[in-house]
Design a protein around this motif. Structure first.
Motif, PDB file in Angstrom:
ATOM      1  N   ILE A 146      12.429   2.182  -7.865  1.00 36.45           N
ATOM      2  CA  ILE A 146      11.255   3.052  -8.043  1.00 36.45           C
ATOM      3  C   ILE A 146      10.257   2.704  -6.950  1.00 36.45           C
ATOM      4  CG2 ILE A 146       9.356   3.736  -9.549  1.00 36.45           C
ATOM      5  CD1 ILE A 146      11.073   2.959 -11.948  1.00 36.45           C
ATOM      6  N   SER A 147      10.088   3.579  -5.982  1.00 35.97           N
ATOM      7  CA  SER A 147       9.147   3.345  -4.891  1.00 35.97           C
ATOM      8  C   SER A 147       7.723   3.453  -5.419  1.00 35.97           C
ATOM      9  CB  SER A 147       9.382   4.361  -3.773  1.00 35.97           C
ATOM     10  OG  SER A 147       8.549   4.080  -2.669  1.00 35.97           O
ATOM     11  N   ASN A 148       6.925   2.411  -5.185  1.00 34.65           N
ATOM     12  CA  ASN A 148       5.578   2.400  -5.742  1.00 34.65           C
ATOM     13  C   ASN A 148       4.542   1.962  -4.722  1.00 34.65           C
ATOM     14  OD1 ASN A 148       4.414   3.239  -8.251  1.00 34.65           O
ATOM     15  ND2 ASN A 148       6.074   2.174  -9.292  1.00 34.65           N
ATOM     16  N   GLY A 149       3.687   0.982  -5.074  1.00 31.20           N
ATOM     17  CA  GLY A 149       2.504   0.666  -4.303  1.00 31.20           C
ATOM     18  C   GLY A 149       2.735   0.380  -2.829  1.00 31.20           C
ATOM     19  N   LEU A 150       1.761   0.796  -2.010  1.00 27.61           N
ATOM     20  CA  LEU A 150       1.759   0.570  -0.563  1.00 27.61           C
ATOM     21  C   LEU A 150       0.376   0.112  -0.122  1.00 27.61           C
ATOM     22  CD1 LEU A 150       3.634   3.836   0.395  1.00 27.61           C
ATOM     23  CD2 LEU A 150       4.399   1.578   1.147  1.00 27.61           C
ATOM     24  N   ALA A 151       0.333  -0.747   0.885  1.00 20.53           N
ATOM     25  CA  ALA A 151      -0.935  -1.169   1.477  1.00 20.53           C
ATOM     26  C   ALA A 151      -0.660  -1.750   2.858  1.00 20.53           C
ATOM     27  CB  ALA A 151      -1.632  -2.206   0.597  1.00 20.53           C
ATOM     28  N   TRP A 152      -1.711  -1.750   3.701  1.00 23.03           N
ATOM     29  CA  TRP A 152      -1.598  -2.305   5.050  1.00 23.03           C
ATOM     30  C   TRP A 152      -2.714  -3.309   5.283  1.00 23.03           C
ATOM     31  CZ3 TRP A 152      -0.015   2.458   3.727  1.00 23.03           C
ATOM     32  CH2 TRP A 152       1.235   2.891   4.199  1.00 23.03           C
ATOM     33  N   SER A 153      -2.398  -4.377   6.007  1.00 23.05           N
ATOM     34  CA  SER A 153      -3.421  -5.359   6.365  1.00 23.05           C
ATOM     35  C   SER A 153      -4.443  -4.706   7.287  1.00 23.05           C
ATOM     36  CB  SER A 153      -2.778  -6.563   7.052  1.00 23.05           C
ATOM     37  OG  SER A 153      -2.143  -6.180   8.263  1.00 23.05           O
ATOM     38  N   GLU A 154      -5.657  -5.271   7.294  1.00 21.34           N
ATOM     39  CA  GLU A 154      -6.731  -4.660   8.071  1.00 21.34           C
ATOM     40  C   GLU A 154      -6.425  -4.630   9.564  1.00 21.34           C
ATOM     41  OE1 GLU A 154     -11.599  -4.626   8.129  1.00 21.34           O
ATOM     42  OE2 GLU A 154     -10.563  -6.423   7.434  1.00 21.34           O
ATOM     43  N   ASP A 155      -5.683  -5.636  10.060  1.00 19.97           N
ATOM     44  CA  ASP A 155      -5.354  -5.639  11.487  1.00 19.97           C
ATOM     45  C   ASP A 155      -4.144  -4.771  11.813  1.00 19.97           C
ATOM     46  OD1 ASP A 155      -3.179  -7.085  10.585  1.00 19.97           O
ATOM     47  OD2 ASP A 155      -3.684  -8.932  11.643  1.00 19.97           O
ATOM     48  N   GLY A 156      -3.553  -4.135  10.785  1.00 22.54           N
ATOM     49  CA  GLY A 156      -2.470  -3.184  11.017  1.00 22.54           C
ATOM     50  C   GLY A 156      -1.144  -3.797  11.397  1.00 22.54           C
ATOM     51  N   THR A 157      -0.943  -5.078  11.129  1.00 19.56           N
ATOM     52  CA  THR A 157       0.311  -5.713  11.532  1.00 19.56           C
ATOM     53  C   THR A 157       1.285  -5.941  10.376  1.00 19.56           C
ATOM     54  OG1 THR A 157      -0.576  -7.958  11.247  1.00 19.56           O
ATOM     55  CG2 THR A 157      -0.859  -6.917  13.416  1.00 19.56           C
ATOM     56  N   VAL A 158       0.815  -5.738   9.125  1.00 23.42           N
ATOM     57  CA  VAL A 158       1.661  -5.978   7.958  1.00 23.42           C
ATOM     58  C   VAL A 158       1.570  -4.796   6.998  1.00 23.42           C
ATOM     59  CG1 VAL A 158       2.165  -7.506   6.011  1.00 23.42           C
ATOM     60  CG2 VAL A 158       1.271  -8.470   8.136  1.00 23.42           C
ATOM     61  N   TYR A 160       2.646  -3.759   3.052  1.00 20.63           N
ATOM     62  CA  TYR A 160       3.083  -4.269   1.758  1.00 20.63           C
ATOM     63  C   TYR A 160       3.671  -3.124   0.933  1.00 20.63           C
ATOM     64  CZ  TYR A 160       0.097  -8.171   3.126  1.00 20.63           C
ATOM     65  OH  TYR A 160      -0.484  -9.210   3.813  1.00 20.63           O
ATOM     66  N   PHE A 161       4.687  -3.444   0.153  1.00 25.28           N
ATOM     67  CA  PHE A 161       5.433  -2.398  -0.574  1.00 25.28           C
ATOM     68  C   PHE A 161       5.966  -2.948  -1.893  1.00 25.28           C
ATOM     69  CE2 PHE A 161       9.770  -0.607  -1.317  1.00 25.28           C
ATOM     70  CZ  PHE A 161       9.376   0.650  -1.753  1.00 25.28           C
ATOM     71  N   ILE A 162       5.899  -2.121  -2.942  1.00 25.48           N
ATOM     72  CA  ILE A 162       6.417  -2.488  -4.255  1.00 25.48           C
ATOM     73  C   ILE A 162       7.596  -1.592  -4.628  1.00 25.48           C
ATOM     74  CG2 ILE A 162       5.934  -2.502  -6.738  1.00 25.48           C
ATOM     75  CD1 ILE A 162       3.068  -3.334  -6.069  1.00 25.48           C
ATOM     76  N   ASP A 163       8.734  -2.206  -4.923  1.00 26.24           N
ATOM     77  CA  ASP A 163       9.852  -1.548  -5.592  1.00 26.24           C
ATOM     78  C   ASP A 163       9.820  -2.101  -7.014  1.00 26.24           C
ATOM     79  OD1 ASP A 163      12.198  -0.520  -6.586  1.00 26.24           O
ATOM     80  OD2 ASP A 163      13.514  -1.450  -5.111  1.00 26.24           O
ATOM     81  N   THR A 164       9.328  -1.307  -7.972  1.00 26.85           N
ATOM     82  CA  THR A 164       8.993  -1.823  -9.296  1.00 26.85           C
ATOM     83  C   THR A 164      10.117  -2.592  -9.991  1.00 26.85           C
ATOM     84  OG1 THR A 164       7.218  -0.227  -9.646  1.00 26.85           O
ATOM     85  CG2 THR A 164       8.246  -1.139 -11.612  1.00 26.85           C
ATOM     86  N   PRO A 165      11.343  -2.072 -10.056  1.00 22.85           N
ATOM     87  CA  PRO A 165      12.384  -2.822 -10.764  1.00 22.85           C
ATOM     88  C   PRO A 165      12.700  -4.187 -10.158  1.00 22.85           C
ATOM     89  CG  PRO A 165      13.051  -0.535 -10.448  1.00 22.85           C
ATOM     90  CD  PRO A 165      11.842  -0.760  -9.610  1.00 22.85           C
ATOM     91  N   ALA A 166      12.388  -4.373  -8.872  1.00 20.31           N
ATOM     92  CA  ALA A 166      12.645  -5.651  -8.219  1.00 20.31           C
ATOM     93  C   ALA A 166      11.634  -6.717  -8.615  1.00 20.31           C
ATOM     94  CB  ALA A 166      12.639  -5.479  -6.700  1.00 20.31           C
ATOM     95  N   LEU A 167      10.529  -6.296  -9.260  1.00 19.55           N
ATOM     96  CA  LEU A 167       9.494  -7.223  -9.730  1.00 19.55           C
ATOM     97  C   LEU A 167       8.914  -8.067  -8.595  1.00 19.55           C
ATOM     98  CD1 LEU A 167      11.049  -8.480 -13.111  1.00 19.55           C
ATOM     99  CD2 LEU A 167       9.296  -6.721 -12.788  1.00 19.55           C
ATOM    100  N   GLU A 168       8.710  -7.411  -7.442  1.00 23.32           N
ATOM    101  CA  GLU A 168       8.125  -8.163  -6.336  1.00 23.32           C
ATOM    102  C   GLU A 168       7.375  -7.245  -5.375  1.00 23.32           C
ATOM    103  OE1 GLU A 168      11.531  -9.993  -4.416  1.00 23.32           O
ATOM    104  OE2 GLU A 168      11.623  -8.379  -2.929  1.00 23.32           O
ATOM    105  N   VAL A 169       6.483  -7.876  -4.625  1.00 28.54           N
ATOM    106  CA  VAL A 169       5.826  -7.215  -3.496  1.00 28.54           C
ATOM    107  C   VAL A 169       6.489  -7.717  -2.226  1.00 28.54           C
ATOM    108  CG1 VAL A 169       3.664  -6.817  -2.266  1.00 28.54           C
ATOM    109  CG2 VAL A 169       3.638  -7.131  -4.751  1.00 28.54           C
ATOM    110  N   SER A 170       6.945  -6.785  -1.404  1.00 31.19           N
ATOM    111  CA  SER A 170       7.538  -7.136  -0.118  1.00 31.19           C
ATOM    112  C   SER A 170       6.531  -6.920   0.996  1.00 31.19           C
ATOM    113  CB  SER A 170       8.772  -6.271   0.171  1.00 31.19           C
ATOM    114  OG  SER A 170       9.771  -6.463  -0.794  1.00 31.19           O
TER     115      SER A 170
END
Length: 292
Positions: A146-158, A160-170
């Motif tokens: 399940i593709s879910n949350g997304l975010a980017w670091s302020e400097d634009g180099t990272v 972040y992504f959530i695949d809910t069933p994996a129970l982790e933030v990548s």
């Protein structure tokens, strides 16, 4: 003692999701996926306008004026909220009628990233896509649950992504010039005992705010250390997403759901499906616009 979010719109949405702040109009757009509705909340007027999407909207982002780009049940759409018009742009998963788009966000270069999920909740059947400002698209990550949350670091180099069933933030290394991602690695891991990670946003200090589906809260995390720093209680169990908005981006808006709740459960959380807000004491980041 944890801070507690307060109800601001008692919408009773089946699956409230996808909040995004429009700093030019000072309004919050959010969706009810299962209710097939798109909302626009004005804190100044304390009004919540609604339009019928005609299909399930996973997320909307601001383009210009009252124009939005939506990741919908049947692909990407150009939407004019005031005119209530919907124009199809592209459907990357036209060949997968058992899937729909879920969450999505705009990256620092104005690209719209949005991912899908299977109605059956079957793992590895979904993907994460990127819609460019010229309306071309590409698949970025596949074999998602399940593709879910997304975010980017302020400097634009990272990214972040959530695949809910994996129970982790990548985290991915992110190339702002090309939209390329690489070097995927886990940065936050959940046990599942206090809900599953759902939608996500990032504050000015680079800390991630994550909604806990069936966890009754939003939590703040340091992605560098994997440490949970703070929790915000929400008087609804199925917390779906959050975003900063309001004056100076100091209000955290939180969406919730009421689908799949029994009458007994609803009696214990009568405002489930509502839109909530809290002043967490930190400043957020702006919801970016598609295409700039």
């Amino acid at each position: 003692m944890n801070k507690k979010a307060e109800l601001i719109v008692d919408e009773k949405a089946l699956l409230g999701e996808g909040p995004t702040w429009d700093e030019s109009l000072n309004v919050l757009y959010w969706v009810d996926i299962m209710g097939c509705r798109i909302h626009r909340y004005s804190p100044a007027e304390k009004t919540n306008e609604t339009i019928d999407a005609g299909q399930e909207p996973g997320a909307v982002v601001v383009h210009k004026g009252t124009e939005l780009i939506g990741a919908m049940q049947h692909g990407f759409y150009h939407i004019d909220f005031d005119r209530k018009t919907f124009e199809p742009v592209a459907d990357p998963e036209e060949h997968l009628p058992g899937n729909r788009f879920n969450d999505g966000k705009v990256d620092p270069a104005g690209r719209f990233w949005a991912g899908t999920m299977a109605y059956s909740k079957q793992k590895d059947q979904a993907a994460l896509y990127c819609l460019e400002p010229d309306l071309s698209w590409s698949k970025k990550v596949d074999h998602i649950g399940i593709s879910n949350g997304l975010a980017w670091s302020e400097d634009g180099t990272v990214m972040y992504f959530i695949d809910t069933p994996a129970l982790e933030v990548s985290a991915f290394d992110y190339d702002i010039e090309t939209g390329g991602i690489s070097n995927r690695r886990p940065v936050i891991t959940f046990s599942g005992d206090d809900g599953r990670p759902d939608g996500m946003t990032i504050d000015k200090e680079g800390m991630l705010w994550i909604a806990h589906f069936r966890g009754w809260k939003v939590s703040r995390w340091n992605p560098e250390t994997g440490e949970c720093l703070e929790e915000i209680d929400v008087p609804a169990g199925q917390v779906t997403s959050c975003v900063f908005g309001g004056k100076d981006l100091t209000t955290l808006y939180i969406t919730t759901a009421r689908n799949n709740l029994s009458e007994e459960q609803i009696a214990g959380q009568p405002h489930a499906g509502g839109l909530f807000a809290v002043q967490p004491g930190v400043t957020g980041t702006l919801s970016r616009r598609f295409g700039f």
